[in-house]
Motif scaffolding. Sequence first.
Motif, PDB file in Angstrom:
ATOM      1  N   MET A   1       0.815  -1.189   0.000  1.00  0.00           N
ATOM      2  CA  MET A   1       0.000   0.000   0.000  1.00  0.00           C
ATOM      3  C   MET A   1       0.865   1.262   0.000  1.00  0.00           C
ATOM      4  O   MET A   1       0.566   2.214  -0.701  1.00  0.00           O
ATOM      5  N   ILE A   2       1.945   1.251   0.782  1.00  0.00           N
ATOM      6  CA  ILE A   2       2.819   2.420   0.854  1.00  0.00           C
ATOM      7  C   ILE A   2       3.527   2.637  -0.482  1.00  0.00           C
ATOM      8  O   ILE A   2       3.702   3.776  -0.922  1.00  0.00           O
ATOM      9  N   GLU A   3       3.924   1.529  -1.141  1.00  0.00           N
ATOM     10  CA  GLU A   3       4.580   1.658  -2.446  1.00  0.00           C
ATOM     11  C   GLU A   3       3.637   2.266  -3.477  1.00  0.00           C
ATOM     12  O   GLU A   3       4.066   3.060  -4.314  1.00  0.00           O
ATOM     13  N   THR A   4       2.368   1.902  -3.425  1.00  0.00           N
ATOM     14  CA  THR A   4       1.394   2.458  -4.365  1.00  0.00           C
ATOM     15  C   THR A   4       1.206   3.948  -4.135  1.00  0.00           C
ATOM     16  O   THR A   4       1.176   4.737  -5.091  1.00  0.00           O
ATOM     17  N   ILE A   5       1.106   4.338  -2.872  1.00  0.00           N
ATOM     18  CA  ILE A   5       0.956   5.768  -2.556  1.00  0.00           C
ATOM     19  C   ILE A   5       2.204   6.533  -2.996  1.00  0.00           C
ATOM     20  O   ILE A   5       2.104   7.614  -3.588  1.00  0.00           O
ATOM     21  N   ALA A   6       3.385   5.965  -2.733  1.00  0.00           N
ATOM     22  CA  ALA A   6       4.632   6.619  -3.139  1.00  0.00           C
ATOM     23  C   ALA A   6       4.714   6.729  -4.655  1.00  0.00           C
ATOM     24  O   ALA A   6       5.146   7.766  -5.193  1.00  0.00           O
ATOM     25  N   PHE A   7       4.289   5.672  -5.368  1.00  0.00           N
ATOM     26  CA  PHE A   7       4.310   5.712  -6.825  1.00  0.00           C
ATOM     27  C   PHE A   7       3.432   6.839  -7.356  1.00  0.00           C
ATOM     28  O   PHE A   7       3.850   7.627  -8.208  1.00  0.00           O
ATOM     29  N   TYR A   8       2.205   6.928  -6.865  1.00  0.00           N
ATOM     30  CA  TYR A   8       1.304   7.973  -7.346  1.00  0.00           C
ATOM     31  C   TYR A   8       1.782   9.371  -6.946  1.00  0.00           C
ATOM     32  O   TYR A   8       1.630  10.323  -7.706  1.00  0.00           O
ATOM     33  N   LEU A   9       2.378   9.489  -5.779  1.00  0.00           N
ATOM     34  CA  LEU A   9       2.901  10.778  -5.344  1.00  0.00           C
ATOM     35  C   LEU A   9       4.060  11.226  -6.234  1.00  0.00           C
ATOM     36  O   LEU A   9       4.068  12.348  -6.750  1.00  0.00           O
ATOM     37  N   PHE A  10       5.042  10.331  -6.429  1.00  0.00           N
ATOM     38  CA  PHE A  10       6.190  10.679  -7.272  1.00  0.00           C
ATOM     39  C   PHE A  10       5.766  10.913  -8.725  1.00  0.00           C
ATOM     40  O   PHE A  10       6.293  11.789  -9.400  1.00  0.00           O
ATOM     41  N   SER A  11       4.808  10.124  -9.205  1.00  0.00           N
ATOM     42  CA  SER A  11       4.334  10.298 -10.584  1.00  0.00           C
ATOM     43  C   SER A  11       3.628  11.624 -10.760  1.00  0.00           C
ATOM     44  O   SER A  11       3.831  12.314 -11.768  1.00  0.00           O
ATOM     45  N   ALA A  12       2.802  11.998  -9.802  1.00  0.00           N
ATOM     46  CA  ALA A  12       2.079  13.269  -9.907  1.00  0.00           C
ATOM     47  C   ALA A  12       3.042  14.449  -9.872  1.00  0.00           C
ATOM     48  O   ALA A  12       2.909  15.392 -10.668  1.00  0.00           O
ATOM     49  N   VAL A  13       4.022  14.403  -8.979  1.00  0.00           N
ATOM     50  CA  VAL A  13       4.998  15.491  -8.916  1.00  0.00           C
ATOM     51  C   VAL A  13       5.849  15.518 -10.181  1.00  0.00           C
ATOM     52  O   VAL A  13       6.184  16.591 -10.696  1.00  0.00           O
ATOM     53  N   LEU A  14       6.183  14.348 -10.723  1.00  0.00           N
ATOM     54  CA  LEU A  14       6.959  14.284 -11.959  1.00  0.00           C
ATOM     55  C   LEU A  14       6.194  14.908 -13.119  1.00  0.00           C
ATOM     56  O   LEU A  14       6.747  15.723 -13.866  1.00  0.00           O
ATOM     57  N   VAL A  15       4.935  14.550 -13.272  1.00  0.00           N
ATOM     58  CA  VAL A  15       4.136  15.111 -14.367  1.00  0.00           C
ATOM     59  C   VAL A  15       3.940  16.614 -14.184  1.00  0.00           C
ATOM     60  O   VAL A  15       4.068  17.397 -15.134  1.00  0.00           O
ATOM     61  N   ALA A  16       3.674  17.033 -12.954  1.00  0.00           N
ATOM     62  CA  ALA A  16       3.471  18.465 -12.694  1.00  0.00           C
ATOM     63  C   ALA A  16       4.753  19.256 -12.949  1.00  0.00           C
ATOM     64  O   ALA A  16       4.707  20.336 -13.554  1.00  0.00           O
ATOM     65  N   SER A  17       5.885  18.726 -12.531  1.00  0.00           N
ATOM     66  CA  SER A  17       7.138  19.453 -12.766  1.00  0.00           C
ATOM     67  C   SER A  17       7.506  19.455 -14.246  1.00  0.00           C
ATOM     68  O   SER A  17       8.065  20.436 -14.741  1.00  0.00           O
ATOM     69  N   ALA A  18       7.187  18.385 -14.979  1.00  0.00           N
ATOM     70  CA  ALA A  18       7.444  18.375 -16.421  1.00  0.00           C
ATOM     71  C   ALA A  18       6.586  19.405 -17.135  1.00  0.00           C
ATOM     72  O   ALA A  18       7.050  20.081 -18.064  1.00  0.00           O
ATOM     73  N   VAL A  19       5.349  19.539 -16.708  1.00  0.00           N
ATOM     74  CA  VAL A  19       4.476  20.560 -17.293  1.00  0.00           C
ATOM     75  C   VAL A  19       5.016  21.949 -16.973  1.00  0.00           C
ATOM     76  O   VAL A  19       5.020  22.848 -17.826  1.00  0.00           O
ATOM     77  N   MET A  20       5.499  22.134 -15.761  1.00  0.00           N
ATOM     78  CA  MET A  20       6.030  23.440 -15.369  1.00  0.00           C
ATOM     79  C   MET A  20       7.343  23.766 -16.084  1.00  0.00           C
ATOM     80  O   MET A  20       7.662  24.940 -16.271  1.00  0.00           O
ATOM     81  N   VAL A  21       8.105  22.746 -16.489  1.00  0.00           N
ATOM     82  CA  VAL A  21       9.310  23.000 -17.290  1.00  0.00           C
ATOM     83  C   VAL A  21       8.920  23.665 -18.594  1.00  0.00           C
ATOM     84  O   VAL A  21       9.558  24.618 -19.046  1.00  0.00           O
ATOM     85  N   VAL A  22       7.851  23.195 -19.190  1.00  0.00           N
ATOM     86  CA  VAL A  22       7.430  23.722 -20.486  1.00  0.00           C
ATOM     87  C   VAL A  22       6.750  25.080 -20.348  1.00  0.00           C
ATOM     88  O   VAL A  22       6.990  25.992 -21.135  1.00  0.00           O
ATOM     89  N   PHE A  23       5.908  25.241 -19.337  1.00  0.00           N
ATOM     90  CA  PHE A  23       5.081  26.436 -19.261  1.00  0.00           C
ATOM     91  C   PHE A  23       5.620  27.536 -18.350  1.00  0.00           C
ATOM     92  O   PHE A  23       4.977  28.563 -18.205  1.00  0.00           O
ATOM     93  N   SER A  24       6.764  27.340 -17.747  1.00  0.00           N
ATOM     94  CA  SER A  24       7.323  28.367 -16.879  1.00  0.00           C
ATOM     95  C   SER A  24       7.864  29.521 -17.718  1.00  0.00           C
ATOM     96  O   SER A  24       8.519  29.317 -18.735  1.00  0.00           O
ATOM     97  N   LYS A  25       7.589  30.740 -17.293  1.00  0.00           N
ATOM     98  CA  LYS A  25       8.028  31.920 -18.042  1.00  0.00           C
ATOM     99  C   LYS A  25       9.511  32.215 -17.823  1.00  0.00           C
ATOM    100  O   LYS A  25      10.189  32.690 -18.710  1.00  0.00           O
ATOM    101  N   ASN A  26      10.007  31.918 -16.639  1.00  0.00           N
ATOM    102  CA  ASN A  26      11.400  32.179 -16.309  1.00  0.00           C
ATOM    103  C   ASN A  26      12.236  30.938 -16.630  1.00  0.00           C
ATOM    104  O   ASN A  26      11.938  29.847 -16.137  1.00  0.00           O
ATOM    105  N   PRO A  27      13.286  31.049 -17.455  1.00  0.00           N
ATOM    106  CA  PRO A  27      14.080  29.869 -17.807  1.00  0.00           C
ATOM    107  C   PRO A  27      14.823  29.258 -16.625  1.00  0.00           C
ATOM    108  O   PRO A  27      15.062  28.054 -16.598  1.00  0.00           O
ATOM    109  N   VAL A  28      15.170  30.061 -15.638  1.00  0.00           N
ATOM    110  CA  VAL A  28      15.832  29.509 -14.457  1.00  0.00           C
ATOM    111  C   VAL A  28      14.856  28.622 -13.686  1.00  0.00           C
ATOM    112  O   VAL A  28      15.223  27.541 -13.215  1.00  0.00           O
TER     113      VAL A  28
END
Length: 170
Positions: A1-28
């Motif tokens: 159960m903990i592995e499943t929660i960790a998987f979904y947590l890391f996956s959600a943060v990964l997808v959100a950060s990948a989206v923010m790489v593309v849509f962030s206005k500041n290159p830094v």
Amino acid sequence: MIETIAFYLFSAVLVASAVMVVFSKNPVHSVLFLILAFFNAAALFILLGAEFVAMILIIVYVGAVAVLFLFVVMMLDINFSELRRGINSYLPFGIFLGTVLFIELVFLVFQGWVAPQSVQLAAAAAPAPIAAEVSNTRALGQLIYTHYLYIFQVSGLILLVAMIGAIVLT
């Protein structure tokens, strides 16, 4: 159960950060979100039991590539507002290219559902060592230094020539 929660947590943060790489206005900020995406991908690799790949991802990509991007972006004085002015002229081609890639992904997903026996045959063609007997790093080393020894040596030679060329150019 903990592995499943960790998987979904890391996956959600990964997808959100990948989206923010593309849509962030500041290159830094984009580079910092890229580093966050690399760390979350490494965490997913650790959950899969591929510790070696996770450490290589952190050492190589975060330690070298992302830091290099960060320094280059910070050192260059680029006028991004001028670069964004002509983006509307490329929008139809971008939408067309995105649609083609989406259709290819849909075909790739449905290929496994339509012909699952071909996917199973491809997976059965490459025998894997028993996980309890061989560690991840040892299995990778055995594969590289037996079946792919010449390719590994040629890639090392190419990297050596590239390094010598970079030193000569500087």
